[in-house]
Motif scaffolding. Structure first.
Motif, PDB file in Angstrom:
ATOM      1  N   PRO A  85     -10.419  -3.611  -3.554  1.00  0.00           N
ATOM      2  CA  PRO A  85     -10.156  -2.114  -2.986  1.00  0.00           C
ATOM      3  C   PRO A  85     -11.321  -1.883  -2.277  1.00  0.00           C
ATOM      4  CG  PRO A  85     -11.072  -2.281  -5.480  1.00  0.00           C
ATOM      5  CD  PRO A  85     -10.169  -3.669  -5.462  1.00  0.00           C
ATOM      6  N   ARG A 118       0.891   3.791  -7.226  1.00  0.00           N
ATOM      7  CA  ARG A 118       0.999   2.866  -6.577  1.00  0.00           C
ATOM      8  C   ARG A 118       2.373   2.467  -6.540  1.00  0.00           C
ATOM      9  NH1 ARG A 118      -3.667  -0.325  -9.531  1.00  0.00           N
ATOM     10  NH2 ARG A 118      -1.643  -1.705  -9.067  1.00  0.00           N
ATOM     11  N   SER A 135      -5.217  -5.895  -7.912  1.00  0.00           N
ATOM     12  CA  SER A 135      -5.074  -5.564  -6.336  1.00  0.00           C
ATOM     13  C   SER A 135      -4.724  -7.314  -5.823  1.00  0.00           C
ATOM     14  CB  SER A 135      -5.325  -4.229  -6.452  1.00  0.00           C
ATOM     15  OG  SER A 135      -5.683  -4.253  -4.950  1.00  0.00           O
ATOM     16  N   VAL A 150      -6.512  -1.405   0.706  1.00  0.00           N
ATOM     17  CA  VAL A 150      -6.112   0.124  -0.530  1.00  0.00           C
ATOM     18  C   VAL A 150      -8.338   0.532  -0.610  1.00  0.00           C
ATOM     19  CG1 VAL A 150      -6.429  -0.207  -2.865  1.00  0.00           C
ATOM     20  CG2 VAL A 150      -5.025  -1.103  -1.779  1.00  0.00           C
ATOM     21  N   LEU A 164      -7.613   1.085  -9.050  1.00  0.00           N
ATOM     22  CA  LEU A 164      -7.229   0.628  -7.236  1.00  0.00           C
ATOM     23  C   LEU A 164      -7.555  -0.966  -7.898  1.00  0.00           C
ATOM     24  CD1 LEU A 164      -9.476   3.030  -5.205  1.00  0.00           C
ATOM     25  CD2 LEU A 164      -7.031   2.690  -5.427  1.00  0.00           C
ATOM     26  N   PRO A 173       0.814  -1.142   0.185  1.00  0.00           N
ATOM     27  CA  PRO A 173       0.363   0.386  -0.169  1.00  0.00           C
ATOM     28  C   PRO A 173       0.808   1.216   0.319  1.00  0.00           C
ATOM     29  CG  PRO A 173       0.197  -1.327   1.888  1.00  0.00           C
ATOM     30  CD  PRO A 173       0.834  -2.088   1.294  1.00  0.00           C
TER      31      PRO A 173
END
Ligand SMILES: CC(C)(COP(=O)(O)OP(=O)(O)OC[C@H]1O[C@@H](n2cnc3c(N)ncnc32)[C@H](O)[C@@H]1OP(=O)(O)O)[C@@H](O)C(=O)NCCC(=O)NCCS
Length: 408
Positions: A402, A312, A398, A179, A367, A72
């Protein structure tokens, strides 16, 4: 005289609050008192009003917050809220003008992202926002929810003041790992817990449960109220989860168990939960948990792709050139992203594009909440080089869904 859009003055804050109470159907909360309460919280330069002569007919506010992005890592975002136009002035382009002014000011301040929660889905796409983190609403049949894993530690009913004391620290631990999370300030805690009257009092009879690990350290909490109902002397009572927040797996299990094991409770309902909830996997019968709905929650609007994309981290090393279309111009251009798990760089380039995409698509994948492949299918993006979409998806994914569980 044309309607004027400008930042409000301090003396106008009560009228500004009175104006937003109309479209938001707020029946309680004296505007003068609410203004006194909020004056210290609000940056009035970021509180816009639309003025039709003496009538304050539109409201709009933004404030800086920190958004947790994959890594993160943490990015300053402009959070937009209090967006209203009086019914007498609707569809005359006032929101469009307030939004344009706010996004321009964000760009000038160097904010790479704007975020918001949409009351109605179709409003904000035209301004470059896209859903980036969804929510689910869960309903649990408490009588058939048998846990295969009992969780560790202890649970204890505590007063609101105890939660006010330990809650922020626990939330900060979750926020730093989750996230899609944003910051919560003292005002958020005071108003959400009903310590300060924000004009929308929480339901009566809220209970607070604190989880502690084997060493006695707080690791999570549950807040809930109960809607009691009996039919032919059979309980149809619902326990409504306000928030269940866990820093450890043990706390997560133990707090869900508590919610499902309260006597008389037939159903547990929980809104605003993650799409990646572990709860069904903890039960002998996963069908005891029903996903009532999955809806958009956090919308993201990328304003500066160079800053946002470099901020990110990515699942693997790789390079992709993105050609971003943005009618408002803020994010438009071609950007080369050199991505990696430990850091990333992003800069404007003249190189051939791998993918052409609408700024909304960039916000949606930012995200990791949706794949670019899905957005290509939806016509939000096009692949320019063979295999580029697959490559980009492998970068942008990810490792956890998120989730934003903070209303603003
Ligand atoms: C949503 C709201 C602020 C829109 O204000 P407005 O001044 O009427 O909006 P605008 O006239 O600037 O509209 C700009 C565009 O958005 C569209 N639009 C506005 N509100 C919309 C809605 N609720 N649904 C779909 N489209 C909408 C308009 O049709 C217009 O479209 P166009 O670009 O094709 O011309 C206003 O209707 C309102 O106060 N609603 C109730 C409170 C609310 O939901 N606020 C938003 C909180 S997130």
């Amino acid at each position: 005289m044309p309607v004027e859009i400008r930042a409000i003055e301090e003396s106008e804050l009560p009228r500004w609050i009175a104006a937003l109470q109309v479209p938001f159907f707020v029946a309680e909360g004296d505007p003068g008192q609410q203004a006194a309460l909020r004056r210290a919280q609000y940056d009035l330069a970021r509180c816009r009003g639309a003025f039709d002569g003496h009538t304050l007919c539109g409201t709009f506010r933004s404030f800086p917050t920190e958004l947790t992005v994959p890594g993160p890592q943490f990015v300053t975002a402009s959070a937009i809220t209090a967006v209203t136009v009086l019914p007498t002035h609707r569809r005359q382009g006032l929101l469009r003008r307030m939004m344009a002014a706010d996004l321009q000011a964000s760009v000038e301040r160097g904010e790479a992202l704007s975020i918001l929660i949409a009351s109605e889905y179709p409003i904000y796409g035209r301004f470059g926002f896209a859903r980036a983190a969804d929510h689910v609403g869960l309903s649990v049949d408490a009588s058939s929810a048998r846990f295969t894993h009992r969780g560790g530690g202890t649970v204890e009913l505590v007063d609101r003041d105890v939660l006010r004391n330990v809650g922020p620290g626990l939330y900060e631990r979750v926020r730093h790992a989750q996230v899609g999370s944003i910051t919560r300030n003292d005002f958020w805690w005071d108003t959400t817990l009903g310590i300060v009257d924000a004009g929308w009092p929480p339901p009566k009879g809220i209970r607070y449960v604190l989880h502690r690990d084997g060493r006695g350290e707080p690791q999570g909490y549950l807040s809930y109220h109960v809607d009691e109902k009996w039919e032919d002397r059979v309980s149809e009572t619902t326990l409504v989860v306000h928030e269940l927040l866990a820093c450890t797996d043990d706390a997560y299990v133990r707090l869900w168990r508590y919610a499902c094991e309260v006597d008389w409770v037939a159903t547990v309902k929980a809104e605003d939960r993650s799409i990646d909830e572990a709860l069904p996997w903890l039960l002998e019968d996963a069908r005891a948990v029903r996903q009532q709905h999955r809806t958009d929650f956090l919308f993201v609007r990328v304003l500066d792709p160079s800053v946002a994309l470099a901020a990110r981290r990515y699942m693997r090393p790789g390079r992709v050139v993105l050609d971003v279309r943005d009618d408002a111009g803020h994010a438009a251009g071609r950007f080369a992203l050199d991505a990696g798990p430990d850091g990333a760089a992003c800069a404007r380039t003249d190189a051939d594009a791998d993918v052409t995409l609408d700024v909304r698509a960039l916000g949606a994948i930012y995200l990791g909440g949706v794949s670019l492949r899905t957005l290509v299918a939806a016509g939000w993006a096009e692949e320019e080089a063979p295999g580029a979409v697959r490559r980009a998806d492998a970068l942008f994914a990810s490792d956890a869904a998120p989730w934003c569980n903070t209303w603003f």
